[in-house]
Design an enzyme around this catalytic site. Sequence first.
Site, mmCIF file in Angstrom:
data_model
loop_
_atom_site.group_PDB
_atom_site.id
_atom_site.type_symbol
_atom_site.label_atom_id
_atom_site.label_comp_id
_atom_site.label_asym_id
_atom_site.label_seq_id
_atom_site.Cartn_x
_atom_site.Cartn_y
_atom_site.Cartn_z
ATOM 1 N N LYS A 157 14.066 -48.980 23.228
ATOM 2 C CA LYS A 157 14.248 -47.908 22.242
ATOM 3 C C LYS A 157 14.707 -48.539 20.943
ATOM 4 O O LYS A 157 15.291 -49.626 20.955
ATOM 5 C CB LYS A 157 15.306 -46.909 22.734
ATOM 6 C CG LYS A 157 15.273 -45.577 22.031
ATOM 7 C CD LYS A 157 14.235 -44.619 22.608
ATOM 8 C CE LYS A 157 14.084 -43.382 21.748
ATOM 9 N NZ LYS A 157 13.191 -42.372 22.377
ATOM 10 N N ASP B 58 10.086 -40.658 17.712
ATOM 11 C CA ASP B 58 11.189 -39.884 18.302
ATOM 12 C C ASP B 58 11.690 -39.010 17.151
ATOM 13 O O ASP B 58 10.931 -38.760 16.192
ATOM 14 C CB ASP B 58 12.285 -40.818 18.853
ATOM 15 C CG ASP B 58 13.326 -40.081 19.695
ATOM 16 O OD1 ASP B 58 13.050 -39.801 20.874
ATOM 17 O OD2 ASP B 58 14.417 -39.763 19.179
HETATM 18 P P1 NDP Z 1 11.630 -34.052 15.671
HETATM 19 O O1 NDP Z 1 12.278 -34.908 14.647
HETATM 20 O O2 NDP Z 1 10.197 -33.711 15.539
HETATM 21 O O3 NDP Z 1 12.448 -32.678 15.825
HETATM 22 C C1 NDP Z 1 13.788 -32.673 16.155
HETATM 23 C C2 NDP Z 1 14.297 -31.253 16.146
HETATM 24 O O4 NDP Z 1 15.611 -31.210 16.656
HETATM 25 C C3 NDP Z 1 14.369 -30.662 14.753
HETATM 26 O O5 NDP Z 1 14.174 -29.265 14.814
HETATM 27 C C4 NDP Z 1 15.796 -31.019 14.341
HETATM 28 O O6 NDP Z 1 16.330 -30.181 13.323
HETATM 29 C C5 NDP Z 1 16.529 -30.811 15.634
HETATM 30 N N1 NDP Z 1 17.720 -31.656 15.663
HETATM 31 C C6 NDP Z 1 17.767 -33.010 15.514
HETATM 32 N N2 NDP Z 1 19.030 -33.443 15.561
HETATM 33 C C7 NDP Z 1 19.792 -32.343 15.719
HETATM 34 C C8 NDP Z 1 21.180 -32.137 15.835
HETATM 35 N N3 NDP Z 1 22.034 -33.169 15.790
HETATM 36 N N4 NDP Z 1 21.616 -30.865 16.020
HETATM 37 C C9 NDP Z 1 20.752 -29.823 16.059
HETATM 38 N N5 NDP Z 1 19.416 -29.960 15.939
HETATM 39 C C10 NDP Z 1 18.953 -31.198 15.784
HETATM 40 O O7 NDP Z 1 11.926 -34.777 17.070
HETATM 41 P P2 NDP Z 1 11.189 -34.588 18.476
HETATM 42 O O8 NDP Z 1 10.755 -33.172 18.641
HETATM 43 O O9 NDP Z 1 10.222 -35.674 18.623
HETATM 44 O O10 NDP Z 1 12.384 -34.902 19.478
HETATM 45 C C11 NDP Z 1 13.236 -33.887 20.019
HETATM 46 C C12 NDP Z 1 13.914 -34.401 21.259
HETATM 47 O O11 NDP Z 1 12.926 -34.755 22.239
HETATM 48 C C13 NDP Z 1 14.781 -35.653 21.092
HETATM 49 O O12 NDP Z 1 15.870 -35.607 21.997
HETATM 50 C C14 NDP Z 1 13.840 -36.774 21.513
HETATM 51 O O13 NDP Z 1 14.539 -37.932 21.935
HETATM 52 C C15 NDP Z 1 13.131 -36.094 22.663
HETATM 53 N N6 NDP Z 1 11.858 -36.691 23.054
HETATM 54 C C16 NDP Z 1 10.826 -36.781 22.149
HETATM 55 C C17 NDP Z 1 9.627 -37.333 22.537
HETATM 56 C C18 NDP Z 1 8.432 -37.349 21.639
HETATM 57 O O14 NDP Z 1 7.348 -37.688 22.126
HETATM 58 N N7 NDP Z 1 8.547 -36.979 20.385
HETATM 59 C C19 NDP Z 1 9.453 -37.915 23.878
HETATM 60 C C20 NDP Z 1 10.567 -37.679 24.789
HETATM 61 C C21 NDP Z 1 11.725 -37.123 24.342
HETATM 62 P P3 NDP Z 1 16.517 -30.770 11.835
HETATM 63 O O15 NDP Z 1 15.143 -30.810 11.252
HETATM 64 O O16 NDP Z 1 17.422 -29.818 11.160
HETATM 65 O O17 NDP Z 1 17.132 -32.143 11.978
#
Ligand code: NDP
Length: 444
Positions: free
Chosen positions: A124, A164
């Site tokens: 990672k 991510d």
């Molecule tokens: P994105 O950056 O596309 O979206 C993240 C979302 O989560 C946004 O809506 C963001 O809001 C919100 N968010 C981020 N940090 C916080 C926080 N501290 N508190 C509240 N809301 C928060 O990321 P992904 O959708 O790719 O990832 C989401 C989750 O899924 C993560 O945990 C990631 O590790 C996991 N994941 C992702 C994969 C992938 O293929 N993308 C694979 C496996 C797991 P804001 O815009 O306001 O920051």
Amino acid sequence: MDIEEFMNNVIARNPGEKEFHQAVKEVVESVQPVLKKHPEYENAKILERMVEPERQIVFRVPWMDDNGEVHVNRGFRIEFNSAIGPYKGGLRFHPSVYIGIIKFLGFEQIFKNSLTGLPIGGGKGGCDFNPKGKSDMEVMRFCQSFMSELFRHIGPNTDIPAGDIGVGGREIGFMFGQYKKLKNSYDSVLTGKGLNWGGSLVRPEATGYGAVYFAEEMLKTRNEAFEGKTVVVSGSGNVAQYAVQKVNQLGGKCVTLSDSSGYIHDPEGITGEKWDFIMELKNVKRGRIREYAEKFGCEYFEGMRPWGIKCDVALPCATQNEISLEEAKTLVANGCIAVSEGANMPTVPEAVDYFVESKILFGPAKAANAGGVATSALEMAQNHVGIPWSFEKVDEELHQIMINIHKNSWDAAKKYGHEGNLVIGANIAGFLKVADSMLDQGLV
Ligand code: NDP
């Protein structure tokens, strides 16, 4: 083994890295039934070796903003475990990133990747850079600087990063361009690439779809399905967006989405043009979720999380530790029967225990969100052969992988005396393949 002593040692050797300690503790506790039956793992100090990354790279990332001001960020790549394949795992760009976050994610990735059944090791990376409010050119300069160091550590048979939080198609594009310029080689070295230049169909959808496929398998064990179910989703990024789309396709109704500022509640469901609006809002305009409520006239709750809304299924898809024990109790009291973790470690340990004790269906992240990395491995396979697959083929593979992960986790839990506990099942199933490979490969 003495878990407390083991954890005290992990904490002493990795001070202040609380998310990493949390992730390690869950695995160490889960695999105890295996260690009791198989002393060879303890004799070879497999767990002690697993919690120590094979390699950690920390580097300076200087870049210049549009006003000519210089900024310095800190970049990370943790190459955690290559027992079953080259390191594979995403890059996170978020101001909260520090080594403890990257180590927790990298450690989880070892077992998740093992569960996919594909030959990928765990890694990672990321940076404490905040892409929010930055221009495309600033993001490009940052990505180029980040890759100017990272390129020497990665490679198609060594380490293959992906996206991510904060790293989507735009960032992967800028990083791939810089890698190619530096190496003069069209390597399959990043996944989540654009379709025109080596990406795979279904990769953007894969994590969200996968978390829903996993929930579907859990529901089947109780003769339930998504049809007619009310679903609460957190986040509004990549994972949340496609989780909503898949739930809609399966006849469920998603009524919430959130970002770090608050959540929206739309009792009519986030479908059709409303879903299209989210895609444009979050992926193109890069706006806030509150704008959805303004546009469609539903409620917006500033600074809150959506777990108080009554639902049948909950899909946490935002970030770590976003469901507290209190929120878990509220979900169960309101009749929630299934939780499938789209995000990594979104449920605090006490809340995980509560879900398990309450006997609701609980799909832990390393199983439920493994569809993303699995499809990344399918992207690599297509790159190596040089022939792209159809949407249907990739989706079918993804779906089957999620079915297998559920089955293998279920079977492992049952075999070791914890029937129905997918937290223990996923950890054991993921652990065994990596541990056996480490034994086979000697003391390295
Ligand atoms: P994105 O950056 O596309 O979206 C993240 C979302 O989560 C946004 O809506 C963001 O809001 C919100 N968010 C981020 N940090 C916080 C926080 N501290 N508190 C509240 N809301 C928060 O990321 P992904 O959708 O790719 O990832 C989401 C989750 O899924 C993560 O945990 C990631 O590790 C996991 N994941 C992702 C994969 C992938 O293929 N993308 C694979 C496996 C797991 P804001 O815009 O306001 O920051």
